[in-house]
Design a protein around this motif. Structure first.
Motif, PDB file in Angstrom:
ATOM      1  N   VAL A  49      12.351  26.270  19.174  1.00 10.65           N
ATOM      2  CA  VAL A  49      12.135  27.271  20.233  1.00 10.65           C
ATOM      3  C   VAL A  49      13.412  28.068  20.477  1.00 10.65           C
ATOM      4  CG1 VAL A  49      11.676  27.531  22.708  1.00 10.65           C
ATOM      5  CG2 VAL A  49      10.236  26.031  21.324  1.00 10.65           C
ATOM      6  N   MET A  50      14.549  27.376  20.502  1.00 12.30           N
ATOM      7  CA  MET A  50      15.820  28.081  20.724  1.00 12.30           C
ATOM      8  C   MET A  50      16.113  29.064  19.593  1.00 12.30           C
ATOM      9  SD  MET A  50      18.090  24.941  22.253  1.00 12.30           S
ATOM     10  CE  MET A  50      19.627  25.816  22.223  1.00 12.30           C
ATOM     11  N   LEU A  51      15.802  28.701  18.358  1.00 12.12           N
ATOM     12  CA  LEU A  51      15.996  29.613  17.230  1.00 12.12           C
ATOM     13  C   LEU A  51      15.076  30.825  17.328  1.00 12.12           C
ATOM     14  CD1 LEU A  51      16.407  27.085  14.294  1.00 12.12           C
ATOM     15  CD2 LEU A  51      18.113  28.695  15.104  1.00 12.12           C
ATOM     16  N   LEU A  52      13.833  30.612  17.717  1.00 11.13           N
ATOM     17  CA  LEU A  52      12.912  31.732  17.876  1.00 11.13           C
ATOM     18  C   LEU A  52      13.382  32.698  18.964  1.00 11.13           C
ATOM     19  CD1 LEU A  52       9.466  29.952  17.565  1.00 11.13           C
ATOM     20  CD2 LEU A  52      10.421  31.635  16.012  1.00 11.13           C
ATOM     21  N   VAL A  53      13.835  32.160  20.087  1.00  9.64           N
ATOM     22  CA  VAL A  53      14.284  33.007  21.195  1.00  9.64           C
ATOM     23  C   VAL A  53      15.535  33.786  20.801  1.00  9.64           C
ATOM     24  CG1 VAL A  53      15.269  32.933  23.528  1.00  9.64           C
ATOM     25  CG2 VAL A  53      13.227  31.602  22.989  1.00  9.64           C
ATOM     26  N   SER A  54      16.497  33.120  20.168  1.00  9.34           N
ATOM     27  CA  SER A  54      17.727  33.828  19.797  1.00  9.34           C
ATOM     28  C   SER A  54      17.450  34.869  18.714  1.00  9.34           C
ATOM     29  CB  SER A  54      18.796  32.842  19.333  1.00  9.34           C
ATOM     30  OG  SER A  54      18.395  32.187  18.151  1.00  9.34           O
ATOM     31  N   GLY A  55      16.556  34.569  17.778  1.00  8.47           N
ATOM     32  CA  GLY A  55      16.193  35.555  16.762  1.00  8.47           C
ATOM     33  C   GLY A  55      15.502  36.761  17.370  1.00  8.47           C
ATOM     34  N   GLY A  56      14.622  36.528  18.338  1.00  7.70           N
ATOM     35  CA  GLY A  56      13.958  37.638  19.022  1.00  7.70           C
ATOM     36  C   GLY A  56      14.944  38.514  19.784  1.00  7.70           C
ATOM     37  N   ARG A  57      15.923  37.889  20.427  1.00  2.74           N
ATOM     38  CA  ARG A  57      16.935  38.670  21.146  1.00  2.74           C
ATOM     39  C   ARG A  57      17.781  39.498  20.192  1.00  2.74           C
ATOM     40  NH1 ARG A  57      19.308  34.680  25.864  1.00  2.74           N
ATOM     41  NH2 ARG A  57      17.428  34.656  27.134  1.00  2.74           N
ATOM     42  N   LEU A  58      18.113  38.929  19.048  1.00  2.00           N
ATOM     43  CA  LEU A  58      18.883  39.686  18.049  1.00  2.00           C
ATOM     44  C   LEU A  58      18.091  40.892  17.543  1.00  2.00           C
ATOM     45  CD1 LEU A  58      20.528  36.866  15.925  1.00  2.00           C
ATOM     46  CD2 LEU A  58      21.701  38.546  17.338  1.00  2.00           C
ATOM     47  N   LEU A  59      16.818  40.697  17.252  1.00  2.00           N
ATOM     48  CA  LEU A  59      16.002  41.818  16.769  1.00  2.00           C
ATOM     49  C   LEU A  59      15.803  42.864  17.863  1.00  2.00           C
ATOM     50  CD1 LEU A  59      13.276  39.973  14.663  1.00  2.00           C
ATOM     51  CD2 LEU A  59      15.164  41.405  13.836  1.00  2.00           C
ATOM     52  N   ALA A  60      15.655  42.425  19.104  1.00  2.00           N
ATOM     53  CA  ALA A  60      15.482  43.382  20.195  1.00  2.00           C
ATOM     54  C   ALA A  60      16.758  44.165  20.466  1.00  2.00           C
ATOM     55  CB  ALA A  60      15.030  42.650  21.456  1.00  2.00           C
ATOM     56  N   GLY A  61      17.917  43.531  20.298  1.00  2.00           N
ATOM     57  CA  GLY A  61      19.188  44.199  20.561  1.00  2.00           C
ATOM     58  C   GLY A  61      19.710  45.007  19.378  1.00  2.00           C
ATOM     59  N   LYS A  62      18.992  44.972  18.265  1.00  2.00           N
ATOM     60  CA  LYS A  62      19.423  45.694  17.061  1.00  2.00           C
ATOM     61  C   LYS A  62      19.472  47.188  17.298  1.00  2.00           C
ATOM     62  CE  LYS A  62      16.596  46.047  13.571  1.00  2.00           C
ATOM     63  NZ  LYS A  62      15.780  45.812  12.368  1.00  2.00           N
ATOM     64  N   SER A  63      18.575  47.712  18.097  1.00  2.00           N
ATOM     65  CA  SER A  63      18.525  49.163  18.310  1.00  2.00           C
ATOM     66  C   SER A  63      19.676  49.653  19.207  1.00  2.00           C
ATOM     67  CB  SER A  63      17.180  49.536  18.950  1.00  2.00           C
ATOM     68  OG  SER A  63      17.058  48.905  20.218  1.00  2.00           O
ATOM     69  N   LYS A  64      20.345  48.767  19.900  1.00  2.00           N
ATOM     70  CA  LYS A  64      21.439  49.153  20.799  1.00  2.00           C
ATOM     71  C   LYS A  64      22.791  49.263  20.092  1.00  2.00           C
ATOM     72  CE  LYS A  64      19.174  46.891  24.675  1.00  2.00           C
ATOM     73  NZ  LYS A  64      19.243  45.823  25.668  1.00  2.00           N
ATOM     74  N   ILE A  65      22.845  48.936  18.810  1.00  2.00           N
ATOM     75  CA  ILE A  65      24.097  48.957  18.081  1.00  2.00           C
ATOM     76  C   ILE A  65      24.368  50.384  17.609  1.00  2.00           C
ATOM     77  CG2 ILE A  65      25.324  48.117  16.043  1.00  2.00           C
ATOM     78  CD1 ILE A  65      23.712  45.578  16.245  1.00  2.00           C
ATOM     79  N   LEU A  66      25.573  50.871  17.874  1.00  2.00           N
ATOM     80  CA  LEU A  66      25.987  52.206  17.433  1.00  2.00           C
ATOM     81  C   LEU A  66      27.023  52.068  16.325  1.00  2.00           C
ATOM     82  CD1 LEU A  66      26.482  53.916  20.912  1.00  2.00           C
ATOM     83  CD2 LEU A  66      24.520  54.125  19.390  1.00  2.00           C
ATOM     84  N   PHE A  67      26.855  52.852  15.272  1.00  2.00           N
ATOM     85  CA  PHE A  67      27.826  52.845  14.161  1.00  2.00           C
ATOM     86  C   PHE A  67      28.524  54.168  14.119  1.00  2.00           C
ATOM     87  CE2 PHE A  67      25.007  49.453  12.655  1.00  2.00           C
ATOM     88  CZ  PHE A  67      25.937  48.493  12.319  1.00  2.00           C
TER      89      PHE A  67
END
Length: 67
Positions: A49-67
Motif C-alpha cells: 500500500v505504501m508503494l502504491l501511494v508513493s508511486g501515485g504521488r510521484l506520478l501526480a507531481g510529475k506535471s509540476k516539474i519545470l525544466f
C-alpha cells in the motif's frame, strides 16, 4: 514388571513424560508459525500500500516539474 518404552520415559528433573514434552513443543512451534505468517502478510500488505501511494504521488507531481 512392565517394561518402559523410550517414549514413556519421564524427565527426572521435571517429572514430565517425553511424549508430552514433544506434544507441547509441537504446539508452540505451530502457534509461532501462524503468528509469523500473519505478521508477514500484514508487513507485505502495508509495504504494498505504501508503494502504491508513493508511486501515485510521484506520478501526480510529475506535471509540476519545470525544466
Amino acid at each position: 514388571m512392565t517394561p518402559i518404552m523410550p517414549s514413556m520415559a519421564q524427565n527426572k528433573k521435571w517429572g514430565i513424560r517425553m511424549d508430552e514434552k514433544i506434544y507441547k513443543t509441537m504446539g508452540r512451534s505451530g502457534a509461532l508459525s501462524i503468528v509469523l505468517g500473519v505478521v508477514s502478510i500484514v508487513v507485505g500488505l502495508t509495504s504494498g500500500v505504501m508503494l502504491l501511494v508513493s508511486g501515485g504521488r510521484l506520478l501526480a507531481g510529475k506535471s509540476k516539474i519545470l525544466f
